[in-house]
Design a protein around this motif. Structure first.
Motif, PDB file in Angstrom:
ATOM      1  N   PRO A  42       0.837  -1.212   0.000  1.00  0.00           N
ATOM      2  CA  PRO A  42       0.000   0.000   0.000  1.00  0.00           C
ATOM      3  C   PRO A  42       0.868   1.257   0.000  1.00  0.00           C
ATOM      4  O   PRO A  42       1.651   1.478   0.921  1.00  0.00           O
ATOM      5  CB  PRO A  42      -0.806  -0.129   1.299  1.00  0.00           C
ATOM      6  CG  PRO A  42      -0.805  -1.586   1.609  1.00  0.00           C
ATOM      7  CD  PRO A  42       0.521  -2.103   1.124  1.00  0.00           C
ATOM      8  N   THR A  43       0.728   2.049  -1.061  1.00  0.00           N
ATOM      9  CA  THR A  43       1.661   3.156  -1.277  1.00  0.00           C
ATOM     10  C   THR A  43       1.637   4.169  -0.136  1.00  0.00           C
ATOM     11  O   THR A  43       2.698   4.581   0.347  1.00  0.00           O
ATOM     12  CB  THR A  43       1.320   3.869  -2.606  1.00  0.00           C
ATOM     13  OG1 THR A  43       1.325   2.920  -3.660  1.00  0.00           O
ATOM     14  CG2 THR A  43       2.339   4.948  -2.905  1.00  0.00           C
ATOM     15  N   PHE A  44       0.452   4.560   0.291  1.00  0.00           N
ATOM     16  CA  PHE A  44       0.387   5.620   1.301  1.00  0.00           C
ATOM     17  C   PHE A  44       0.971   5.153   2.627  1.00  0.00           C
ATOM     18  O   PHE A  44       1.662   5.916   3.314  1.00  0.00           O
ATOM     19  CB  PHE A  44      -1.058   6.080   1.490  1.00  0.00           C
ATOM     20  CG  PHE A  44      -1.174   7.357   2.273  1.00  0.00           C
ATOM     21  CD1 PHE A  44      -0.846   8.568   1.684  1.00  0.00           C
ATOM     22  CD2 PHE A  44      -1.583   7.356   3.589  1.00  0.00           C
ATOM     23  CE1 PHE A  44      -0.939   9.757   2.399  1.00  0.00           C
ATOM     24  CE2 PHE A  44      -1.693   8.533   4.313  1.00  0.00           C
ATOM     25  CZ  PHE A  44      -1.363   9.740   3.717  1.00  0.00           C
ATOM     26  N   LEU A  76       4.113   6.704   4.676  1.00  0.00           N
ATOM     27  CA  LEU A  76       4.078   7.021   6.106  1.00  0.00           C
ATOM     28  C   LEU A  76       5.239   6.371   6.843  1.00  0.00           C
ATOM     29  O   LEU A  76       5.894   6.997   7.687  1.00  0.00           O
ATOM     30  CB  LEU A  76       2.751   6.553   6.712  1.00  0.00           C
ATOM     31  CG  LEU A  76       1.493   7.342   6.351  1.00  0.00           C
ATOM     32  CD1 LEU A  76       0.271   6.675   6.966  1.00  0.00           C
ATOM     33  CD2 LEU A  76       1.595   8.783   6.840  1.00  0.00           C
ATOM     34  N   THR A  77       5.517   5.110   6.511  1.00  0.00           N
ATOM     35  CA  THR A  77       6.579   4.381   7.205  1.00  0.00           C
ATOM     36  C   THR A  77       7.944   5.000   6.935  1.00  0.00           C
ATOM     37  O   THR A  77       8.730   5.247   7.857  1.00  0.00           O
ATOM     38  CB  THR A  77       6.572   2.905   6.771  1.00  0.00           C
ATOM     39  OG1 THR A  77       5.300   2.330   7.043  1.00  0.00           O
ATOM     40  CG2 THR A  77       7.644   2.124   7.504  1.00  0.00           C
ATOM     41  N   VAL A  78       8.219   5.256   5.650  1.00  0.00           N
ATOM     42  CA  VAL A  78       9.526   5.817   5.297  1.00  0.00           C
ATOM     43  C   VAL A  78       9.672   7.222   5.850  1.00  0.00           C
ATOM     44  O   VAL A  78      10.726   7.594   6.387  1.00  0.00           O
ATOM     45  CB  VAL A  78       9.708   5.805   3.764  1.00  0.00           C
ATOM     46  CG1 VAL A  78      11.001   6.499   3.369  1.00  0.00           C
ATOM     47  CG2 VAL A  78       9.694   4.383   3.238  1.00  0.00           C
ATOM     48  N   ASN A  79       8.615   8.019   5.746  1.00  0.00           N
ATOM     49  CA  ASN A  79       8.690   9.398   6.218  1.00  0.00           C
ATOM     50  C   ASN A  79       8.831   9.466   7.737  1.00  0.00           C
ATOM     51  O   ASN A  79       9.429  10.399   8.278  1.00  0.00           O
ATOM     52  CB  ASN A  79       7.448  10.171   5.779  1.00  0.00           C
ATOM     53  CG  ASN A  79       7.700  11.663   5.706  1.00  0.00           C
ATOM     54  OD1 ASN A  79       8.816  12.087   5.421  1.00  0.00           O
ATOM     55  ND2 ASN A  79       6.686  12.461   5.952  1.00  0.00           N
ATOM     56  N   LEU A 113      -1.315  14.662   8.492  1.00  0.00           N
ATOM     57  CA  LEU A 113      -0.991  13.718   9.565  1.00  0.00           C
ATOM     58  C   LEU A 113       0.256  14.125  10.345  1.00  0.00           C
ATOM     59  O   LEU A 113       0.689  13.396  11.233  1.00  0.00           O
ATOM     60  CB  LEU A 113      -0.800  12.319   8.971  1.00  0.00           C
ATOM     61  CG  LEU A 113      -2.053  11.687   8.353  1.00  0.00           C
ATOM     62  CD1 LEU A 113      -1.707  10.376   7.671  1.00  0.00           C
ATOM     63  CD2 LEU A 113      -3.124  11.474   9.404  1.00  0.00           C
ATOM     64  N   GLY A 114       0.830  15.273   9.999  1.00  0.00           N
ATOM     65  CA  GLY A 114       1.996  15.764  10.728  1.00  0.00           C
ATOM     66  C   GLY A 114       3.307  15.184  10.263  1.00  0.00           C
ATOM     67  O   GLY A 114       4.334  15.360  10.939  1.00  0.00           O
ATOM     68  N   MET A 115       3.334  14.507   9.112  1.00  0.00           N
ATOM     69  CA  MET A 115       4.557  13.872   8.616  1.00  0.00           C
ATOM     70  C   MET A 115       5.015  14.482   7.299  1.00  0.00           C
ATOM     71  O   MET A 115       5.787  13.863   6.575  1.00  0.00           O
ATOM     72  CB  MET A 115       4.329  12.365   8.440  1.00  0.00           C
ATOM     73  CG  MET A 115       4.063  11.647   9.730  1.00  0.00           C
ATOM     74  SD  MET A 115       3.942   9.865   9.509  1.00  0.00           S
ATOM     75  CE  MET A 115       3.672   9.334  11.203  1.00  0.00           C
ATOM     76  N   GLY A 116       4.526  15.659   6.990  1.00  0.00           N
ATOM     77  CA  GLY A 116       4.919  16.307   5.746  1.00  0.00           C
ATOM     78  C   GLY A 116       5.613  17.621   6.009  1.00  0.00           C
ATOM     79  O   GLY A 116       6.579  17.697   6.757  1.00  0.00           O
TER      80      GLY A 116
END
Length: 307
Positions: free
Chosen positions: A152-154, A158-161, A247-250
């Motif tokens: 799942p791309t998103f 999220l995991t990498v970021n 989500l606070g990860m960007g």
């Protein structure tokens, strides 16, 4: 002076030759004429042009610096609604929200466009190699694409970021490095079809190098669907960046993006709804305009519909 063709009874004069040269429409002329007929595509192009103008000339088109705090507003401890001075109102720190929205658009467009460019730089060469050579090279590249597609791309983003420090550069790299699989599959499919055409087989028979056949003969004829999908991918990357930022990860403060503005507006959604309405409206407009442009390009670049 008269030039004679292969038919002994058919002659074309210089004046007639000039007439045909002036009146026979080229490919891109036909593309533009067909694109103009797509009213929604024209509307999308106008909207996108406005966004790009504001993004490029943001310092000249905004009344305040993006981080300027208006102390007379901060003391109230709450956002100020739109008025004659602040046409989009202010946020809870007294920053002009129109300025923040324009600079947020600059950030979101930069992320969307640069991430798409990275995806194209990876996906086009890999798809070309896979489709042209086939065999083991095709199997390895195709299995790698399928492996990435199964994740799942998103959630992968999220995991990498989450493992990296969230900033603009990392968001662009993550979206670009994990967004190339669709482009690669499109180019591969085009190459599998084009390499069996007569002109490609003739190029091989003439002893042309693989690089020349790929880049001069096959690749230009396989880029039409890629151009269309690239417009869709820009919209997709903007939406993905908005989701990550929400989500606070960007994108992080003090930089503005439409997604981060939506996240920060969440506590004020009832009392100050304009804080969410304006960035949400911008995201919707840019996504719709890019999709309209993609639809228009798809119809305009369809060789079966050329007229």
């Amino acid at each position: 002076m008269t030039e004679y063709t292969n038919s002994p009874n058919l002659a074309v004069t210089d004046d007639e030759d000039k007439y045909f040269s002036d009146h026979v429409e080229g490919f891109w002329t036909l593309v533009w004429k067909r694109f103009r007929r797509h009213k929604l595509a024209i509307v999308g192009a106008v909207i996108l042009s406005v966004f790009l103008i504001f993004a490029v000339f943001a310092p000249a088109l905004t009344p305040f610096p993006p981080d300027k705090l208006h102390l007379e507003i901060i003391k109230y401890g709450k956002p100020i609604p739109p008025d004659s001075k602040f046409i989009f109102g202010t946020d809870w720190l007294g920053r002009d929200y129109f300025t923040r929205t324009v600079y947020g658009g600059r950030t979101s467009l930069m992320v969307g466009i640069l991430a798409t460019v990275i995806s194209l730089l990876i996906g086009v060469p890999l798809g070309a190699l896979s489709g042209f050579y086939g065999g083991v090279i095709d199997m390895v590249i195709s299995r790698f694409i399928e492996m990435l597609t199964c994740i799942p791309t998103f959630f992968l983003l999220l995991t990498v970021n989450a493992l990296l420090k969230p900033n603009i550069s990392n968001v662009i790299l993550i979206l670009g490095l994990f967004g190339w699989t669709g482009v690669a599959r499109q180019v591969r499919a085009q190459f599998l079809s084009l390499r069996t055409q007569e002109y490609a087989e003739a190029a091989v028979g003439l002893g042309l190098s693989d690089a020349r056949i790929i880049f001069k003969h096959l690749l230009p004829n396989s880029l039409m669907p890629v151009i269309v999908s690239a417009t869709m991918e820009v919209a997709g990357n903007i939406l993905a960046e908005s989701g990550l930022s929400y989500l606070g990860m960007g994108i992080q403060e003090p930089f503005a993006s439409w997604g981060s503005m939506l996240k920060l507006a969440q506590p004020y959604i009832i009392t100050s709804p304009w804080l969410a309405i304006f960035p949400g409206l911008m995201i919707s407009l840019i996504a719709l305009s890019l999709n309209f442009i993609g639809d228009g390009l798809r119809d305009a670049l369809d060789p079966r519909a050329m007229s």
